[in-house]
Design an enzyme around this catalytic site. Sequence first.
Site, PDB file in Angstrom:
ATOM      1  N   HIS A  40       0.868  -1.187   0.000  1.00  0.00           N
ATOM      2  CA  HIS A  40       0.000   0.000   0.000  1.00  0.00           C
ATOM      3  C   HIS A  40       0.903   1.235   0.000  1.00  0.00           C
ATOM      4  CE1 HIS A  40       1.232  -0.280   4.180  1.00  0.00           C
ATOM      5  NE2 HIS A  40       1.018   1.032   4.232  1.00  0.00           N
ATOM      6  N   HIS A 125       6.156   6.145  -1.197  1.00  0.00           N
ATOM      7  CA  HIS A 125       6.820   4.877  -1.470  1.00  0.00           C
ATOM      8  C   HIS A 125       5.971   3.724  -0.958  1.00  0.00           C
ATOM      9  CE1 HIS A 125       7.934   5.635   2.713  1.00  0.00           C
ATOM     10  NE2 HIS A 125       8.081   4.328   2.818  1.00  0.00           N
TER      11      HIS A 125
END
Length: 182
Positions: A40, A125
């Site tokens: 995620h 990220h």
Amino acid sequence: MRTFIAIELEEETKAQLAEVQAEAEKLCRRGNYTPKENFHLTLHFLGEVQEEDLDYLHEAIYETARRNRPFTMTIDKIGFFPRGNKGILWAGIERSNHLQRLFSTLEKSLEQQGFARERKGLSPHITLGREVESQRNFTDVQRGVRVEPMRVSVRSISLMESVRRGARLMYVPVFRQNLIGK
């Protein structure tokens, strides 16, 4: 409950990231690699919240969604946050004004509901592994792993709970809100 607000990824994107992760793993000695189902993009880490906070969080997420429309972002590289001789292996997101706007709107909405702003700002990220140790140095890993750009549709944001079931850590959506902005 331990929580964070995130962009969930589609199964196809998770599968592609798992392939990148496997290639990087071949060039590393060891690491604690993120299970594919936990991939995620964290927008805001909240930490421990109480049940009575959920209505406020729901309102902040709804307000954010109301002001942002769906968009596409691109995963285009891997990187490494060093921590001594080990570090965090991650997949990076191409710079995106839409993503930055989503983050800024979320921060303002959370602040209006009484939550602290994210101290570090947005460093978009997807964590592929923690405590990763490369065989020689991380530059070799970056050179050895080809990342084909992955276009990701961002249609919603989610409040996620971090739940431990035995030794396994899982990220479970508490609620999800579609982006509905004009």
